[in-house]
Design a protein around this motif. Structure first.
Motif, PDB file in Angstrom:
ATOM      1  N   ASP A   1       0.840  -1.187   0.000  1.00 36.31           N
ATOM      2  CA  ASP A   1       0.000   0.000   0.000  1.00 36.31           C
ATOM      3  C   ASP A   1       0.882   1.246   0.000  1.00 36.31           C
ATOM      4  O   ASP A   1       1.740   1.413   0.880  1.00 36.31           O
ATOM      5  CB  ASP A   1      -0.910  -0.010   1.228  1.00 36.31           C
TER       6      ASP A   1
ATOM      7  N   THR B   1      -7.060   0.039  -5.714  1.00 40.03           N
ATOM      8  CA  THR B   1      -6.142  -1.107  -5.661  1.00 40.03           C
ATOM      9  C   THR B   1      -5.763  -1.617  -7.043  1.00 40.03           C
ATOM     10  O   THR B   1      -4.978  -2.565  -7.144  1.00 40.03           O
ATOM     11  CB  THR B   1      -6.791  -2.263  -4.876  1.00 40.03           C
TER      12      THR B   1
ATOM     13  N   ILE C   1      -8.752   2.833   5.286  1.00 39.93           N
ATOM     14  CA  ILE C   1     -10.016   2.458   5.929  1.00 39.93           C
ATOM     15  C   ILE C   1     -10.624   3.590   6.743  1.00 39.93           C
ATOM     16  O   ILE C   1     -11.567   3.362   7.498  1.00 39.93           O
ATOM     17  CB  ILE C   1      -9.799   1.244   6.860  1.00 39.93           C
TER      18      ILE C   1
ATOM     19  N   PHE D   1     -15.870   8.024  -0.809  1.00 38.07           N
ATOM     20  CA  PHE D   1     -14.765   7.958   0.142  1.00 38.07           C
ATOM     21  C   PHE D   1     -14.459   9.341   0.697  1.00 38.07           C
ATOM     22  O   PHE D   1     -13.339   9.845   0.617  1.00 38.07           O
ATOM     23  CB  PHE D   1     -13.537   7.320  -0.518  1.00 38.07           C
TER      24      PHE D   1
ATOM     25  N   PHE E   1      -4.910   2.708  -0.749  1.00 44.06           N
ATOM     26  CA  PHE E   1      -6.203   2.419  -0.123  1.00 44.06           C
ATOM     27  C   PHE E   1      -6.091   2.592   1.380  1.00 44.06           C
ATOM     28  O   PHE E   1      -5.001   2.434   1.957  1.00 44.06           O
ATOM     29  CB  PHE E   1      -6.684   0.992  -0.459  1.00 44.06           C
TER      30      PHE E   1
ATOM     31  N   SER F   1      -9.294  -4.958   5.222  1.00 44.85           N
ATOM     32  CA  SER F   1     -10.360  -4.197   5.880  1.00 44.85           C
ATOM     33  C   SER F   1     -11.251  -5.108   6.715  1.00 44.85           C
ATOM     34  O   SER F   1     -11.744  -4.714   7.779  1.00 44.85           O
ATOM     35  CB  SER F   1     -11.186  -3.449   4.833  1.00 44.85           C
TER      36      SER F   1
ATOM     37  N   ASN G   1     -18.441  -2.062   1.615  1.00 46.01           N
ATOM     38  CA  ASN G   1     -17.336  -1.921   0.665  1.00 46.01           C
ATOM     39  C   ASN G   1     -16.856  -3.281   0.164  1.00 46.01           C
ATOM     40  O   ASN G   1     -16.576  -3.453  -1.028  1.00 46.01           O
ATOM     41  CB  ASN G   1     -16.182  -1.167   1.333  1.00 46.01           C
TER      42      ASN G   1
ATOM     43  N   GLU H   1      -9.124   7.025   0.342  1.00 41.76           N
ATOM     44  CA  GLU H   1      -9.160   6.572  -1.048  1.00 41.76           C
ATOM     45  C   GLU H   1      -9.124   5.058  -1.063  1.00 41.76           C
ATOM     46  O   GLU H   1      -8.592   4.421  -0.141  1.00 41.76           O
ATOM     47  CB  GLU H   1      -7.965   7.145  -1.818  1.00 41.76           C
ATOM     48  N   TRP H   2      -9.681   4.483  -2.146  1.00 42.27           N
ATOM     49  CA  TRP H   2      -9.624   3.020  -2.303  1.00 42.27           C
ATOM     50  C   TRP H   2      -9.367   2.715  -3.780  1.00 42.27           C
ATOM     51  O   TRP H   2     -10.280   2.616  -4.582  1.00 42.27           O
ATOM     52  CB  TRP H   2     -10.920   2.359  -1.843  1.00 42.27           C
TER      53      TRP H   2
END
Length: 335
Positions: A70, A82, A91, A269, A89, A305, A286, A79-80
């Motif tokens: 990450d 991947t 949480i 997000f 990303f 997550s 999510n 932000e997410w």
């Protein structure tokens, strides 16, 4: 004289178990059936611990693989993404949405559930309490997706009046400031979750209140207490630990609810200061939304997550056990 003397003699004393026998009985059962049952019970407990440990190891292993790659901060990133060459990303939004929606659900559901349980056990006549309890039991069996469809088609379109009223009178607080738009917000999700967990908390609390010793209530009535004073002094203290346990069961469902939240919420997000504006997200929502289209690395990120949600659930249950342990004097076992 011999017959009279023989009949009036006291029976021989029953031999008391020795210290060695007490120790042997404490170690385990002596009869074959007892030994089998003890082995099955002990094996079931150990098997449950093994399953929990296996889940924790699996989540930790897959999460470590994702977090190591990450490019952002896993705990604070808004932000997410991947799928890029440099995956980013975090949480922060998911943790905020999960906790806020669960708090809203608990704040609404717990007082109503306890009030319904007290009404069914101490106020409602038997002819009325039976059908109401039956309907509540049916609500607990409704699938999550049905709640989600009802929330999207019925609840969301009818929230404008409540949102407008909150905006008119409480917009100065910031958390009830509404800019218009569909009511696919965290408050709507919290209300839907409250409706979903209400039957669970009500059913368990009702059974706990039914276990209150009758002599406790009769003693309070004999001292001149009113019905409400009996509930306040005898019923609620006795059932407090049970209500806490029921609330934790409901909180567990609220934290992990997936399909209903995914159907109602309009995810993004961003952390919104207002509970009325659409947006936000939760861990379960999510994962359900992104798992099907994610690649192997994306699934590892979603599992990471899920590990956080797993830890939050363990902490919540541990805190509940501590609260209950501090109130052992009110437990039914010690009544």
């Amino acid at each position: 004289m011999d017959i009279t003397t023989k009949n009036t003699q006291a029976p021989p004393p029953t031999p008391q178990p020795t210290a060695a026998q007490h120790k042997r009985n404490a170690r385990g059962a002596t009869r074959p059936g007892d030994r089998v049952f003890l082995g099955l019970a002990r094996g079931s407990g150990i098997f449950l611990l093994v399953i929990m440990a296996a889940i924790a190891v699996f989540l930790t292993w897959r999460a470590a693989v994702a977090i190591s790659k990450d490019e952002g901060n896993f705990l604070t990133t808004f932000e997410w993404n991947t799928a890029g060459n440099e995956p980013v990303f975090g949480i922060a939004v998911l943790a905020y949405g999960t906790i806020i929606s669960s708090i809203i659900a608990m704040a609404i559901a717990v007082p109503i559930a306890v009030a319904i349980a007290l009404f069914l056990t101490h106020y409602a006549p038997r002819k009325l309490s039976g059908p109401i309890a039956y309907v509540i039991d049916l609500l607990a069996a409704v699938p999550s997706i049905v709640y989600g469809l009802w929330g999207a088609l019925i609840l969301v379109p009818h929230m404008d009046g409540l949102f407008g009223w909150l905006n008119d009178y409480f917009s100065w607080t910031g958390i009830f400031d509404w800019e218009g738009g569909p009511a696919r917000s965290m408050l709507t999700v919290g209300i839907l979750l409250a409706i979903m967990i209400l039957p669970i908390i009500t059913n368990v609390s009702r059974e706990v209140f039914r276990q209150v010793p009758q002599m406790h209530e009769e003693a309070a009535l004999a001292l001149g207490a009113t019905r409400w004073e009996v509930i306040r002094m005898a019923v609620i203290p006795f059932g407090r630990s049970g209500v806490i346990s029921a609330s934790m069961l409901g909180l567990g469902r609220a934290l992990g609810e997936t399909m209903a939240v995914a159907t109602v919420l309009s995810p993004d997000f961003l952390i919104h200061g207002s509970l009325l504006n659409p947006g936000g997200g939760t861990f379960a929502q999510n994962i359900a939304s992104k798992f099907g289209e994610a690649d192997n690395f994306g699934r590892d990120a979603l599992i990471a997550s899920g590990l956080v949600l797993f830890v939050i659930t363990l902490l919540v249950n541990g805190a509940a056990r501590m609260i209950i342990a501090r109130r052992k004097e009110y437990s039914g076992a010690n009544a």
